[in-house]
Design a protein around this motif. Structure first.
Motif, short mmCIF file in Angstrom:
data_model
loop_
_atom_site.label_atom_id
_atom_site.label_comp_id
_atom_site.label_asym_id
_atom_site.label_seq_id
_atom_site.Cartn_x
_atom_site.Cartn_y
_atom_site.Cartn_z
N ALA A 1 0.83 -1.21 0.00
CA ALA A 1 0.00 0.00 0.00
C ALA A 1 0.87 1.26 0.00
N ARG A 2 1.96 1.22 0.72
CA ARG A 2 2.86 2.38 0.75
C ARG A 2 3.45 2.65 -0.63
N GLU A 3 3.60 1.60 -1.43
CA GLU A 3 4.14 1.77 -2.78
C GLU A 3 3.15 2.47 -3.71
N ILE A 4 1.86 2.44 -3.37
CA ILE A 4 0.85 3.11 -4.21
C ILE A 4 0.23 4.29 -3.46
N ARG A 5 1.03 4.91 -2.61
CA ARG A 5 0.58 6.02 -1.78
C ARG A 5 -0.09 7.13 -2.60
N ASP A 6 0.46 7.46 -3.77
CA ASP A 6 -0.13 8.50 -4.62
C ASP A 6 -1.53 8.12 -5.08
N THR A 7 -1.74 6.86 -5.38
CA THR A 7 -3.07 6.38 -5.78
C THR A 7 -4.05 6.51 -4.63
N VAL A 8 -3.62 6.13 -3.42
CA VAL A 8 -4.47 6.24 -2.24
C VAL A 8 -4.90 7.69 -2.03
N GLU A 9 -3.96 8.61 -2.13
CA GLU A 9 -4.30 10.03 -1.96
C GLU A 9 -5.23 10.51 -3.08
N ASP A 10 -4.99 10.09 -4.29
CA ASP A 10 -5.84 10.49 -5.41
C ASP A 10 -7.28 10.03 -5.20
N VAL A 11 -7.46 8.79 -4.77
CA VAL A 11 -8.82 8.29 -4.51
C VAL A 11 -9.46 9.09 -3.38
N TYR A 12 -8.70 9.41 -2.34
CA TYR A 12 -9.24 10.23 -1.26
C TYR A 12 -9.71 11.59 -1.79
N ARG A 13 -8.88 12.25 -2.57
CA ARG A 13 -9.24 13.57 -3.10
C ARG A 13 -10.48 13.49 -4.01
N ARG A 14 -10.60 12.42 -4.79
CA ARG A 14 -11.73 12.27 -5.71
C ARG A 14 -13.00 11.80 -4.99
N SER A 15 -12.84 11.31 -3.76
CA SER A 15 -13.99 10.82 -2.99
C SER A 15 -14.50 11.82 -1.97
N TYR A 16 -13.62 12.65 -1.44
CA TYR A 16 -13.98 13.54 -0.33
C TYR A 16 -13.79 15.01 -0.68
N GLY A 17 -14.12 15.37 -1.90
CA GLY A 17 -13.95 16.76 -2.33
C GLY A 17 -14.68 17.76 -1.45
N ASP A 18 -15.92 17.46 -1.07
CA ASP A 18 -16.68 18.39 -0.23
C ASP A 18 -16.06 18.53 1.15
N ALA A 19 -15.65 17.41 1.73
CA ALA A 19 -15.04 17.45 3.06
C ALA A 19 -13.73 18.23 3.01
N ILE A 20 -12.94 18.01 1.99
CA ILE A 20 -11.67 18.74 1.85
C ILE A 20 -11.95 20.24 1.70
N ALA A 21 -12.95 20.57 0.88
CA ALA A 21 -13.30 21.98 0.64
C ALA A 21 -13.83 22.68 1.88
N SER A 22 -14.33 21.90 2.85
CA SER A 22 -14.89 22.51 4.07
C SER A 22 -13.83 23.22 4.89
N GLY A 23 -12.56 22.84 4.70
CA GLY A 23 -11.48 23.46 5.46
C GLY A 23 -11.24 22.82 6.81
N ASP A 24 -11.99 21.80 7.16
CA ASP A 24 -11.77 21.10 8.44
C ASP A 24 -10.38 20.48 8.40
N PRO A 25 -9.52 20.82 9.35
CA PRO A 25 -8.15 20.31 9.31
C PRO A 25 -8.07 18.78 9.36
N PHE A 26 -9.03 18.12 10.00
CA PHE A 26 -9.02 16.66 10.08
C PHE A 26 -9.21 16.04 8.69
N ASP A 27 -9.94 16.72 7.81
CA ASP A 27 -10.23 16.21 6.47
C ASP A 27 -9.23 16.63 5.41
N SER A 28 -8.20 17.37 5.79
CA SER A 28 -7.22 17.79 4.79
C SER A 28 -6.49 16.57 4.24
N PRO A 29 -6.10 16.61 2.98
CA PRO A 29 -5.34 15.49 2.42
C PRO A 29 -4.06 15.20 3.21
#
Length: 192
Positions: A14-42
């Motif tokens: 999983a560590r070898e595909i870390r960029d993929t994991v982050e990409d899926v997070y960004r594409r799945s939690y766009g609203d949460a990331i946009a909220s500015g909540d520090p817990f939801d930051s990438p």
């Protein structure tokens, strides 16, 4: 929905595909990331991912990535709780009449008692097609543990409704020790 292809990864893989994991997070939690909540930051999310996949833990971490027509569409992961696991820290069970021994019994881990399902996420362009359930089932089917647990934000009605439909039930609440962590409801699913 086109039948997804599932790929399983250990913590090291999983560590070898870390960029993929982050990409899926960004594409799945766009609203949460946009909220500015520090817990939801990438950045905060990936710090947690790095801790979960720390090679020193050796928890039996399992990451499942779903691909649809060759493109990454979602992911889920978890691990079995080991004896002395910190996963139950700060747990407040719903039944106020429990004695200390009951809480100790509920949280006693053997390494094959509880599987902690940490994340299920589906990229926005793939939601509403049953992929979350397919990921859920792929991760949990065949597990040897007695039960699974997960944390869900109480106001996440969409996820909560699905979890209940899939057989999960609330046992209490917990606020993880992660910086800026919200209060979560603790759900349990019997596995056998």
């Amino acid at each position: 929905m086109t039948e997804p292809e599932f790929r399983h990864y250990t913590a090291a893989e999983a560590r070898e595909i870390r960029d993929t994991v982050e990409d899926v997070y960004r594409r799945s939690y766009g609203d949460a990331i946009a909220s500015g909540d520090p817990f939801d930051s990438p950045e905060a999310f990936m710090l947690r991912f790095d801790a979960y996949t720390d090679p020193a833990r050796g928890w039996g971490f399992d990451l499942v990535v779903a691909c649809v027509e060759g493109a990454t569409a979602g992911q889920t992961w978890g691990w079995p709780l080991r004896p002395g696991a910190a996963g139950w820290g700060g747990l407040h069970l719903d039944d106020g009449g429990l004695q200390d021994g009951d809480l100790k019994e509920f949280t006693a881990e053997t390494g094959d008692r509880t599987f902690a399902l940490s994340e299920i996420m589906v990229c926005a362009e793939h939601t509403g097609r049953g992929l979350a359930r397919a990921l859920h089932d792929e991760l949990l089917d065949g597990r040897l543990e007695q039960r699974a647990t997960l944390l869900v934000e109480p106001d996440n009605e969409r996820a909560y409704t699905r979890y209940r439909k899939w057989g999960w039930y609330r046992v209490g609440w917990q606020r993880p020790s992660w910086e800026n962590a919200p209060r979560f409801d603790v759900l349990i699913l019997p596995l056998r």
